[in-house]
Design a protein around this motif. Structure first.
Motif, PDB file in Angstrom:
ATOM      1  N   ILE A 261       0.567  -1.669   0.188  1.00 29.91           N
ATOM      2  CA  ILE A 261      -0.250  -0.015  -0.028  1.00 29.91           C
ATOM      3  C   ILE A 261       0.907   1.588  -0.254  1.00 29.91           C
ATOM      4  CG2 ILE A 261      -1.924   1.379   1.250  1.00 29.91           C
ATOM      5  CD1 ILE A 261      -2.511  -1.168   2.308  1.00 29.91           C
ATOM      6  N   LEU A 262       2.068   0.894   0.778  1.00 29.41           N
ATOM      7  CA  LEU A 262       3.122   2.238   0.736  1.00 29.41           C
ATOM      8  C   LEU A 262       3.647   2.925   0.156  1.00 29.41           C
ATOM      9  CD1 LEU A 262       4.647   1.754   4.579  1.00 29.41           C
ATOM     10  CD2 LEU A 262       2.861   3.973   3.604  1.00 29.41           C
ATOM     11  N   ALA A 263       3.764   1.522  -0.710  1.00 29.29           N
ATOM     12  CA  ALA A 263       4.523   1.444  -2.196  1.00 29.29           C
ATOM     13  C   ALA A 263       3.372   2.437  -3.715  1.00 29.29           C
ATOM     14  CB  ALA A 263       5.193   0.280  -2.484  1.00 29.29           C
ATOM     15  N   VAL A 264       2.241   1.926  -3.343  1.00 28.34           N
ATOM     16  CA  VAL A 264       1.471   2.252  -4.816  1.00 28.34           C
ATOM     17  C   VAL A 264       0.800   3.860  -4.562  1.00 28.34           C
ATOM     18  CG1 VAL A 264      -0.632   2.072  -5.046  1.00 28.34           C
ATOM     19  CG2 VAL A 264       0.734  -0.178  -5.101  1.00 28.34           C
ATOM     20  N   GLY A 265       0.666   4.121  -3.319  1.00 31.91           N
ATOM     21  CA  GLY A 265       0.519   5.530  -2.942  1.00 31.91           C
ATOM     22  C   GLY A 265       1.460   6.626  -2.616  1.00 31.91           C
TER      23      GLY A 265
END
Length: 529
Positions: A261-265
């Motif tokens: 989630i952190l990478a995508v956002g």
């Protein structure tokens, strides 16, 4: 529209439904001036007959108005097929000396085809009536009533017709300064009364309201619909029902290891969230069903950027999260016996100086490492985090994810069926039955074990997109990747990339966001033993 603004129209309710045991001849509603139209059912001709044939109540209306409705249906070419409609606008007399038979009666008669009166036919007929009566105040009909129906059959027919009506009555919300969408009329269903019918109409309204909510959220522009905004909407709607909500911000996501989630956002100024909404029935004796919904509030493709044409619909890439949220809220509204938890991984897949890249290796929740091959395959990364977390912390009896995940599913199955994968045959069969029952059909695709090596990596535990671009089977390899994060749970994956969006109105489907998935999951929960 302000980026952080709240649209008060989110969570609107469909038009009212009113069951009545009266007939068209005896009902007092015809005399009080509150009815704008009477809808008369037509059915196809049987062998040896010609043209549409009158259904229940049609003879009563013909007698009341002094009009041969069968002749009018024949004149305008109606066949009685489901979804046909024709509005007969009756003139008013000029001068007090002229008295017309329909002078004191509703000024419109809607001729409505019911087809073979199957559940799908009745939904189509209800949808046709909603469009024919848009902008009116109240409509009466005996559509779907048959003298030989049992109480159970009458309830099922009432629900199918009402759901079609309510679903087609939907209009997208507008901004505070824009024009309000024309409402559809209140619907009075004559010839139907009793506890079962009332319960069926309540269920229809709950299911339609869930679909309306999915459509509202999915239609909201991404200039408003950031992950934080969507998390706030989930909290607000859950609080109305007294449900427990948990929201993880980037700080908590980082501390707990939600690397996907952190990478995508990371490339967006709008930071990601993970939202959890829990419904626990008072007598929690049933199963615990966890629904994980992909919540990409806008998808540029990241560094693997999409063509402009492919980005146009990407405000709808959070439809899975909307479905999961609407389902848990409707489960609470219905008082279902099973505990339901919705897990919503929310992020905007943008690009910038901090974007994740092809070739990066991420560590998702639980420690699994994933090699990134295509930043436009972001949905499976946020789902991997959410599924792994649900498996590790929520103890689900059933784990279902729903996502607008792959173009391959839409290419293979088109716009009217969702792709279904699963590790448990009974779960898959139950979801298929639920989809067929409510008109949101699914088609099972295989988890082909020969393709499992395609999601293996030389530099990490997994590769989220196959290295061999010529392998094909994009929906299957995506499902195989997700399977790695569900442990030994009974799991199903719904890829709704095709049916989540529609380019035009068709029966109970409305142009744009369709809300596909909420009603089938509610039906599955209602049927679950």
């Amino acid at each position: 529209m302000a980026r952080t603004g709240t649209r008060s129209t989110i969570g609107r309710t469909p038009p009212e439904l009113w069951p009545s045991g009266g007939t068209l001849v005896s009902t007092d509603l015809l005399d009080d001036g509150s009815v704008d139209a009477i809808a008369v059912p037509l059915v196809p001709a049987v062998e040896g007959e010609h043209g549409a044939q009158p259904g229940e109540g049609a003879a009563d209306v013909s007698a009341l108005y002094g009009i041969d409705l069968a002749e009018i249906a024949d004149r305008v070419g109606l066949t009685g097929a489901s979804g046909e409609s024709y509005v007969l606008q009756l003139p008013r007399a000029v001068g007090s000396a002229v008295q017309l038979p329909w002078q004191a009666l509703p000024p419109r008669v809607v001729l409505l085809g019911l087809g073979a009166r199957s559940a799908a036919d009745l939904r189509h007929a209800g949808a046709a009536l909603a469009r024919a009566s848009r902008g009116l105040g109240r409509v009466l009909t005996t559509a779907g009533v048959q003298g030989s129906q049992s109480a159970s059959q009458a309830a099922q027919a009432a629900r199918a017709f009402a759901e079609g009506y309510l679903l087609a009555a939907y209009r997208p919300p507008t901004s505070a300064t824009g024009p309000a969408p024309a409402p559809s009329a209140e619907l009075v269903l004559l010839g139907r009364d009793g506890t079962r019918v009332t319960a069926a109409l309540d269920a229809a309204r709950t299911a339609a309201a869930a679909t309306w909510l999915v459509r509202d959220l999915t239609t909201t522009p991404s200039s408003t619909k950031t992950p934080a905004w969507l998390a706030d909407q989930a909290k607000r709607l859950a609080a109305r029902r007294g449900l427990e909500t948990q929201v993880l911000t980037p700080r908590e996501l980082s501390a707990q290891g939600f690397g996907g989630i952190l990478a995508v956002g990371a490339g967006s100024a709008s930071t990601p969230r993970l939202v959890v909404v829990r419904y626990t029935p008072t007598n929690a004796s049933g199963r615990h069903v966890v629904l994980v919904g992909k919540g990409i509030t806008f998808d540029t493709g990241g560094i693997s950027i999409k063509p402009r044409e492919s980005m146009v619909t990407m405000k709808t890439d959070m439809a899975g999260a909307a479905v999961a949220l609407a389902t848990v809220l409707a489960a609470a509204d219905s008082g279902l016996a099973h505990a339901v938890t919705a897990v919503l991984p929310l992020a905007e897949n943008h690009f910038g100086a901090s974007s994740y890249r092809p070739g990066d290796v991420l560590r998702v929740y639980g420690g699994t490492t994933v090699e990134v091959a295509n930043t436009d395959a972001e949905g499976r990364l946020v789902l991997a985090d959410a599924l792994a977390w649900a498996d590790a912390t929520l103890e689900p009896d059933v784990l279902v994810d729903v996502a607008t995940l792959t173009g391959a599913a839409a290419v293979g199955l088109g716009k009217q069926r969702g792709a279904l994968f699963g590790t448990d045959d009974a779960l898959v069969a139950a979801l298929e039955r639920a989809g067929e029952a409510v008109g949101e059909p699914l088609w099972r695709l295989p988890l082909v074990e020969d393709y499992a090596d395609a999601v293996r990596s030389d530099v990490a535990d997994l590769r989220h997109v196959p290295a061999d671009a010529g392998l094909g089977a994009g929906a299957i390899t995506a499902a195989l990747f997700l399977r790695e994060f569900v442990g030994s749970r009974r799991w199903a994956h719904l890829d709704i990339a095709g049916p989540a969006r529609a380019t035009s109105d068709r029966h109970e489907i409305t142009e744009g966001a369709t809300g596909f998935g909420a009603r089938l999951l509610l039906q599955y929960l209602a049927d679950l033993r």
